[in-house]
Motif scaffolding. Structure first.
Motif, PDB file in Angstrom:
ATOM      1  N   ALA A  88       0.814  -1.212   0.000  1.00 48.22           N
ATOM      2  CA  ALA A  88       0.000   0.000   0.000  1.00 48.22           C
ATOM      3  C   ALA A  88       0.848   1.263   0.000  1.00 48.22           C
ATOM      4  O   ALA A  88       0.407   2.318  -0.455  1.00 48.22           O
ATOM      5  CB  ALA A  88      -0.940   0.002   1.204  1.00 48.22           C
ATOM      6  N   SER A  89       2.062   1.192   0.516  1.00 50.97           N
ATOM      7  CA  SER A  89       2.898   2.382   0.553  1.00 50.97           C
ATOM      8  C   SER A  89       3.614   2.622  -0.769  1.00 50.97           C
ATOM      9  O   SER A  89       4.203   3.682  -0.965  1.00 50.97           O
ATOM     10  CB  SER A  89       3.931   2.257   1.678  1.00 50.97           C
ATOM     11  OG  SER A  89       4.825   1.188   1.419  1.00 50.97           O
ATOM     12  N   LEU A 114      -3.344   3.633   6.619  1.00 53.32           N
ATOM     13  CA  LEU A 114      -2.417   4.175   7.616  1.00 53.32           C
ATOM     14  C   LEU A 114      -2.765   3.676   9.015  1.00 53.32           C
ATOM     15  O   LEU A 114      -1.877   3.367   9.821  1.00 53.32           O
ATOM     16  CB  LEU A 114      -2.468   5.703   7.560  1.00 53.32           C
ATOM     17  CG  LEU A 114      -1.263   6.478   8.110  1.00 53.32           C
ATOM     18  CD1 LEU A 114       0.039   6.030   7.468  1.00 53.32           C
ATOM     19  CD2 LEU A 114      -1.474   7.978   7.898  1.00 53.32           C
ATOM     20  N   SER A 115      -4.058   3.565   9.295  1.00 56.85           N
ATOM     21  CA  SER A 115      -4.491   3.039  10.589  1.00 56.85           C
ATOM     22  C   SER A 115      -4.071   1.586  10.765  1.00 56.85           C
ATOM     23  O   SER A 115      -3.643   1.164  11.850  1.00 56.85           O
ATOM     24  CB  SER A 115      -6.007   3.144  10.735  1.00 56.85           C
ATOM     25  OG  SER A 115      -6.437   4.477  10.708  1.00 56.85           O
ATOM     26  N   PRO A 122      -3.184   7.736  16.817  1.00 57.20           N
ATOM     27  CA  PRO A 122      -4.444   8.048  16.132  1.00 57.20           C
ATOM     28  C   PRO A 122      -4.582   9.518  15.728  1.00 57.20           C
ATOM     29  O   PRO A 122      -5.140   9.811  14.658  1.00 57.20           O
ATOM     30  CB  PRO A 122      -5.511   7.664  17.168  1.00 57.20           C
ATOM     31  CG  PRO A 122      -4.855   6.589  17.987  1.00 57.20           C
ATOM     32  CD  PRO A 122      -3.407   6.987  18.064  1.00 57.20           C
ATOM     33  N   ASP A 123      -4.071  10.429  16.536  1.00 60.91           N
ATOM     34  CA  ASP A 123      -4.179  11.856  16.198  1.00 60.91           C
ATOM     35  C   ASP A 123      -3.406  12.185  14.929  1.00 60.91           C
ATOM     36  O   ASP A 123      -3.877  12.973  14.090  1.00 60.91           O
ATOM     37  CB  ASP A 123      -3.669  12.725  17.355  1.00 60.91           C
ATOM     38  CG  ASP A 123      -4.631  12.757  18.536  1.00 60.91           C
ATOM     39  OD1 ASP A 123      -5.768  12.263  18.375  1.00 60.91           O
ATOM     40  OD2 ASP A 123      -4.241  13.266  19.603  1.00 60.91           O
ATOM     41  N   LEU A 124      -2.227  11.598  14.753  1.00 60.56           N
ATOM     42  CA  LEU A 124      -1.438  11.837  13.548  1.00 60.56           C
ATOM     43  C   LEU A 124      -2.100  11.216  12.333  1.00 60.56           C
ATOM     44  O   LEU A 124      -2.069  11.785  11.229  1.00 60.56           O
ATOM     45  CB  LEU A 124      -0.023  11.289  13.721  1.00 60.56           C
ATOM     46  CG  LEU A 124       0.935  12.111  14.580  1.00 60.56           C
ATOM     47  CD1 LEU A 124       2.311  11.455  14.636  1.00 60.56           C
ATOM     48  CD2 LEU A 124       1.056  13.535  14.036  1.00 60.56           C
ATOM     49  N   ALA A 128      -3.293  13.302   9.055  1.00 59.99           N
ATOM     50  CA  ALA A 128      -2.875  12.940   7.696  1.00 59.99           C
ATOM     51  C   ALA A 128      -4.084  12.730   6.794  1.00 59.99           C
ATOM     52  O   ALA A 128      -4.093  13.146   5.619  1.00 59.99           O
ATOM     53  CB  ALA A 128      -2.014  11.680   7.735  1.00 59.99           C
ATOM     54  N   ALA A 129      -5.122  12.101   7.329  1.00 59.53           N
ATOM     55  CA  ALA A 129      -6.336  11.873   6.547  1.00 59.53           C
ATOM     56  C   ALA A 129      -7.031  13.186   6.211  1.00 59.53           C
ATOM     57  O   ALA A 129      -7.574  13.360   5.110  1.00 59.53           O
ATOM     58  CB  ALA A 129      -7.276  10.940   7.294  1.00 59.53           C
TER      59      ALA A 129
END
Length: 268
Positions: A88-89, A114-115, A122-124, A128-129
């Motif tokens: 995925a990356s 990303l999750s 979770p905040d980052l 990003a989302a």
């Protein structure tokens, strides 16, 4: 004397590819001895008749199918090694109908890959989302909406944001404007064109839509007779002597779509 231009690095290299379905006497090949190269920064459109294996070729690039013969190399690695962790990356995928998770809201859909990595707080992940949400032209208030509440154009934008969440250098698009009205298709093409330029992405798209092809493609590869029969800029491909090419590009829609194109000499 002018200096020779150094070709851009290869992102995808396919050599002698056979894509085979079934086993034994029931097997059949969709691709035979297919060769194709995609270089960094270009947007390559794959076109071909029904059953020529356009989406199959995308699956080969994703590592979701393994060649019966030949090789598929993506970003310097065999594509078959990319079907698991880490794919995925490296490669983003925009599916034809979005393929959003119906139980997740917009932000959770975008953040999914990303999750799943589980390496960031979770905040980052949320931040990003949100960046990707804005990047595709959506507003923060759209973040909590569910897929069932979105228009077709918004579904495409959310799916595109999800495909970009890992900042992949290669993006694959399967019929990116399918299901959109002409105005929506034009807006989505403009967004993809803007992101292609801004992010320096390499893109490979399957499309039947001539307006989308001429709006976005820097090169076109035609699939016919189980291989790529020609790869070139759109205006020159349109002049290639083959029945499918003639029917696809020289019909009324094709002539209309090409009316405002530069000539092959101007593109050279």
């Amino acid at each position: 004397m002018t200096a020779e231009t150094t070709p851009a690095p290869e992102v995808v290299r396919i050599e002698g590819l056979w894509s085979v379905f079934g086993k034994g006497s029931e097997s059949f090949a969709v691709h035979q001895d297919l060769d194709l190269t995609v270089r960094k920064g270009e947007m390559l459109a794959l076109v071909g008749g029904s059953g020529t294996g356009k989406t199959v070729l995308l699956r080969q690039m994703l590592g979701l199918m393994h060649p019966a013969r030949g090789s598929v190399t993506v970003l310097g690695r065999p594509a078959e090694l990319m079907g698991g962790e880490g794919a995925a990356s490296r490669v983003g995928m925009l599916f034809q109908h979005g393929a959003l998770f119906s139980a997740f809201n917009v932000l959770d859909n975008i953040a999914f890959a990303l999750s799943e990595l589980g390496t960031l707080p979770p905040d980052l992940v949320r931040d990003a989302a949100m960046v990707k949400l804005r990047m595709v032209g959506l507003k923060p208030e759209h973040a909590t909406r569910m897929p069932a509440d979105l228009s077709g154009g918004m579904i495409k934008r959310v799916a595109l944001a999800r495909a970009l969440i890992m900042d992949p250098p290669l993006l694959l698009l399967d019929e990116p404007t399918a299901g959109l009205d002409p105005n929506g298709a034009d807006e989505f093409c403009a967004l993809v064109h803007e992101l292609h330029a801004a992010l320096g992405l390499t893109m490979v798209m399957v499309t039947h839509d001539l307006d989308t092809l001429f709006a976005l493609a820097t090169r076109v590869a035609v699939l016919a007779d189980k291989k790529v029969i020609v790869t070139d800029v759109p205006a020159r491909v349109a002049q290639f002597d083959h029945p499918f090419v003639h029917d696809f590009f020289q019909g009324e829609r094709g002539r209309r779509a090409m009316a405002d194109l530069p000539t092959a000499a101007e593109e050279h």
